[in-house]
Design an enzyme around this catalytic site. Sequence first.
Site, short mmCIF file in Angstrom:
data_model
loop_
_atom_site.label_atom_id
_atom_site.label_comp_id
_atom_site.label_asym_id
_atom_site.label_seq_id
_atom_site.Cartn_x
_atom_site.Cartn_y
_atom_site.Cartn_z
N CYS A 1 -8.42 24.02 -16.20
CA CYS A 1 -9.01 25.17 -15.49
C CYS A 1 -8.59 25.11 -14.01
O CYS A 1 -7.91 24.19 -13.58
CB CYS A 1 -10.53 25.13 -15.59
SG CYS A 1 -11.16 24.93 -17.27
N ARG B 1 19.51 11.50 5.55
CA ARG B 1 18.32 12.35 5.57
C ARG B 1 17.43 12.10 4.35
O ARG B 1 17.33 12.93 3.47
CB ARG B 1 18.74 13.83 5.57
CG ARG B 1 19.72 14.23 6.66
CD ARG B 1 19.85 15.75 6.74
NE ARG B 1 20.29 16.34 5.48
CZ ARG B 1 21.55 16.70 5.20
NH1 ARG B 1 22.51 16.54 6.10
NH2 ARG B 1 21.84 17.24 4.03
N ARG C 1 24.30 27.67 -0.30
CA ARG C 1 23.01 28.06 0.27
C ARG C 1 23.33 28.51 1.69
O ARG C 1 24.16 29.39 1.85
CB ARG C 1 22.04 26.86 0.19
CG ARG C 1 20.60 27.23 0.30
CD ARG C 1 19.67 26.11 -0.18
NE ARG C 1 19.72 24.90 0.63
CZ ARG C 1 18.95 23.83 0.44
NH1 ARG C 1 18.09 23.81 -0.55
NH2 ARG C 1 19.05 22.76 1.21
C1 PLP Z 1 15.00 18.45 1.64
C2 PLP Z 1 16.28 18.08 2.25
C3 PLP Z 1 16.66 16.74 2.34
C4 PLP Z 1 15.89 15.61 1.68
O1 PLP Z 1 16.07 15.70 0.29
P1 PLP Z 1 15.57 14.53 -0.69
O2 PLP Z 1 16.22 14.81 -1.97
O3 PLP Z 1 14.09 14.64 -0.76
O4 PLP Z 1 15.99 13.25 -0.06
C5 PLP Z 1 17.81 16.44 3.03
N1 PLP Z 1 18.55 17.42 3.60
C6 PLP Z 1 18.22 18.73 3.52
C7 PLP Z 1 19.09 19.76 4.15
C8 PLP Z 1 17.08 19.10 2.83
O5 PLP Z 1 16.76 20.39 2.74
#
Ligand code: PLP
Length: 384
Positions: free
Chosen positions: A322, A231, A146
């Site tokens: 709907c 994260r 990505r």
């Molecule tokens: C969305 C995202 C996360 C969190 O992902 P989850 O699977 O919801 O914990 C962490 N890092 C990045 C770069 C993301 O885009």
Amino acid sequence: MQVPNHPTITTNGALRPTQVYVDLEKISGNYHTIQKHVGDSIVMPILKANAYGHGLIEVAKHIVKQGANILGVAFLEEALLLRESGVENPILVLGGVLGNQVPTFIQHDLTLTASSVEKLQQIDEVAARMRKKAKVHLKIDTGMERIGVHYYSATPLLQASLGCKHTIVEGIFSHFANADAADLTSSRLQVERFHEVLKFYQDRSLPTPIRHMANSGAILQLPESYLDMVRPGIILYGVYPSHDVRKTIPISPALSWHTRVVYFKVVKPGHPVSYGSTWQTDHLTRVVTIPVGYGDGYFRSMSGKAEVLIRGNRYPTIGRICMDQVMVNIEWETAYNNDEVILIGNQGDEKITCEDLARWADTIPYEILTNINTRVPRIYQTHQ
Ligand SMILES: *Cc1c(COP(=O)(O)O)cnc(C)c1O
């Protein structure tokens, strides 16, 4: 009560009966459970997509009170909404950045993701022109394909970052492609690749920026990926990222979705229900209408599969969903106008989860949560 995206001219205080309840204490409970589990790693709550449908501002303010410092979002605009509402914490914008956005990032002290040498240099130049410091985290692609520089050609970006005079390199991160899968082979390989990149700092005896790569799946299954920061997104809201993931941390869902019966009728055989006339009864049956539809994010693809709870019983929706309404077959049982209907949540001994909706819609829980749109008022519950 003032609800975002809803009229202030109301209806004697009566909100639309279709509502999402968000239990903020559940979110903080999950946050503390995650923090305990990851030990010394920093927990950066991920608040993108309206905090996974739970409400960006309310969740941010609550989670900051719980001790969260740095927050993560996907887009500049999400970070600006936080700034406008008075959130002064560090905010990392995880997504790709375009040149014309850079001054706004720097002006509002938002942390950028630097995902190539060119973008990093652009950031440094804008910061120089503004006589300010930009804050960045470097993005390394270890297997997602990505944004980010490939792990096998990351050195120029790290090298360039050492030469930036107007940019503080606070962090360096990567992202998993399969961390919520049963098979963790490729995720372990991603961790290895990230460590290879990080050797750059050790080899030069340089301080390493904050290293992070674990999303919810990795927090649940890959302790070796915790590094300096994690994260969590979906587990913060109490939902597991996949069916296969090991559920090593107990979490509880913060969101429930309610509506009420607005109509009752008796339907005869030979009189099909809803658009396309896809469903009809073979005996006299009672049908109630509820005021929710795909225009709220109650996906049309769940037609013929979705179930709801009324008076502690589970009933099937019938016919096509709907835009704003859907019909429910209660057979010869009882329901009255204004009875509470549960779309996601508990009632009596019954429970419908966001995973159930994901299965009926042939998607993942993330898509269910992030598609409950702003037409549905959010009601916040705290237990204080
Ligand atoms: C969305 C995202 C996360 C969190 O992902 P989850 O699977 O919801 O914990 C962490 N890092 C990045 C770069 C993301 O885009």
